[in-house]
Write a protein that holds these residues in place. Structure first.
Motif, PDB file in Angstrom:
ATOM      1  N   ASN A 136       0.834  -1.215   0.000  1.00  0.00           N
ATOM      2  CA  ASN A 136       0.000   0.000   0.000  1.00  0.00           C
ATOM      3  C   ASN A 136       0.862   1.256   0.000  1.00  0.00           C
ATOM      4  OD1 ASN A 136      -2.356  -1.468  -0.003  1.00  0.00           O
ATOM      5  ND2 ASN A 136      -2.647  -1.378   2.218  1.00  0.00           N
ATOM      6  N   LEU A 137       1.917   1.250   0.800  1.00  0.00           N
ATOM      7  CA  LEU A 137       2.789   2.428   0.840  1.00  0.00           C
ATOM      8  C   LEU A 137       3.503   2.645  -0.486  1.00  0.00           C
ATOM      9  CD1 LEU A 137       4.257   2.008   4.439  1.00  0.00           C
ATOM     10  CD2 LEU A 137       2.686   3.797   3.646  1.00  0.00           C
ATOM     11  N   THR A 145       1.742   6.816  -6.813  1.00  0.00           N
ATOM     12  CA  THR A 145       0.661   7.707  -7.291  1.00  0.00           C
ATOM     13  C   THR A 145       0.905   9.152  -6.898  1.00  0.00           C
ATOM     14  OG1 THR A 145      -0.661   7.265  -5.319  1.00  0.00           O
ATOM     15  CG2 THR A 145      -1.102   5.912  -7.272  1.00  0.00           C
ATOM     16  N   THR A 146       1.650   9.401  -5.822  1.00  0.00           N
ATOM     17  CA  THR A 146       1.881  10.779  -5.398  1.00  0.00           C
ATOM     18  C   THR A 146       3.191  11.331  -5.907  1.00  0.00           C
ATOM     19  OG1 THR A 146       2.888  10.045  -3.333  1.00  0.00           O
ATOM     20  CG2 THR A 146       0.515  10.531  -3.304  1.00  0.00           C
ATOM     21  N   SER A 191      12.185  11.532  -8.507  1.00  0.00           N
ATOM     22  CA  SER A 191      12.224  10.075  -8.636  1.00  0.00           C
ATOM     23  C   SER A 191      13.362   9.462  -7.817  1.00  0.00           C
ATOM     24  CB  SER A 191      12.354   9.668 -10.100  1.00  0.00           C
ATOM     25  OG  SER A 191      13.581  10.141 -10.607  1.00  0.00           O
ATOM     26  N   ALA A 192      14.441  10.198  -7.555  1.00  0.00           N
ATOM     27  CA  ALA A 192      15.568   9.644  -6.801  1.00  0.00           C
ATOM     28  C   ALA A 192      15.170   9.306  -5.366  1.00  0.00           C
ATOM     29  CB  ALA A 192      16.750  10.600  -6.819  1.00  0.00           C
ATOM     30  N   PRO A 193      14.518  10.188  -4.617  1.00  0.00           N
ATOM     31  CA  PRO A 193      14.112   9.811  -3.267  1.00  0.00           C
ATOM     32  C   PRO A 193      13.066   8.692  -3.282  1.00  0.00           C
ATOM     33  CG  PRO A 193      14.065  12.194  -3.512  1.00  0.00           C
ATOM     34  CD  PRO A 193      14.319  11.602  -4.865  1.00  0.00           C
ATOM     35  N   ASN A 194      12.200   8.696  -4.328  1.00  0.00           N
ATOM     36  CA  ASN A 194      11.199   7.647  -4.408  1.00  0.00           C
ATOM     37  C   ASN A 194      11.847   6.290  -4.646  1.00  0.00           C
ATOM     38  OD1 ASN A 194       9.105   9.385  -3.966  1.00  0.00           O
ATOM     39  ND2 ASN A 194       8.712   9.762  -6.139  1.00  0.00           N
TER      40      ASN A 194
END
Length: 162
Positions: A97-98, A104-105, A110-113
């Motif tokens: 879920n996280l 989606t957010t 993109s690097a921290p994601n």
């Protein structure tokens, strides 16, 4: 001369007869003594055999009782493993879920994601390995407890039979 010879023979007959009767009586006493001794030894052997059977039955009963306790512990272990699996599944669901919320957010960073996604993956991998190690440890503990109980009962049985 015949009269003294007859008297001597009669005396000899009485002496020999008395001797034979005495030795026969002694033989009977010895036979009775041997029979009594054998009876006493047989009774002692029967009592010892019954005592040994009772001690063996006590050990068997004790082992059966301890095995019942081990079965109860194994059931508790199965329950703990099942609970651990449920917790792992809940954690995996939370991580999924996280990850989904993060995807989606996410906008431009993109690097921290990517680092966050790797962290979630690493958390899932570690929790899976930790759960598997816990299962192995619980199973080994159950096996060890079984062997310890068996050894304890055998030691007690040997101690009683010394």
């Amino acid at each position: 001369m015949t009269k003294p010879l007859l008297i001597a023979l009669a005396a000899l007959f009485l002496v020999v007869g008395g001797y034979l009767k005495g030795s026969h009586d002694k033989a009977q006493k010895w036979a009775l003594s041997d029979a009594k001794r054998i009876q006493i030894e047989t009774q002692a052997a029967l009592k010892a055999s019954e005592d040994a059977r009772k001690k063996e039955q006590d050990a068997i009963d004790k082992l059966a009782q301890k095995q019942k306790e081990l079965i109860y512990e194994k059931e508790n272990t199965k329950l703990a493993v099942s609970n651990a699996d449920n917790e792992l599944n809940r954690l995996r669901q939370t991580i999924a879920n996280l990850k989904h919320q993060q995807s989606t957010t996410s906008t431009s960073a993109s690097a921290p994601n990517e680092a966050t996604t790797q962290s979630w993956d690493l958390l899932e991998q570690c929790s899976t390995e930790y759960t598997e190690m816990g299962k192995i440890a619980d199973e080994q503990r159950d096996e060890l407890a079984e062997w310890q109980v068996y050894g304890q009962v055998i030691d007690e049985f040997r101690e009683v039979n010394k």
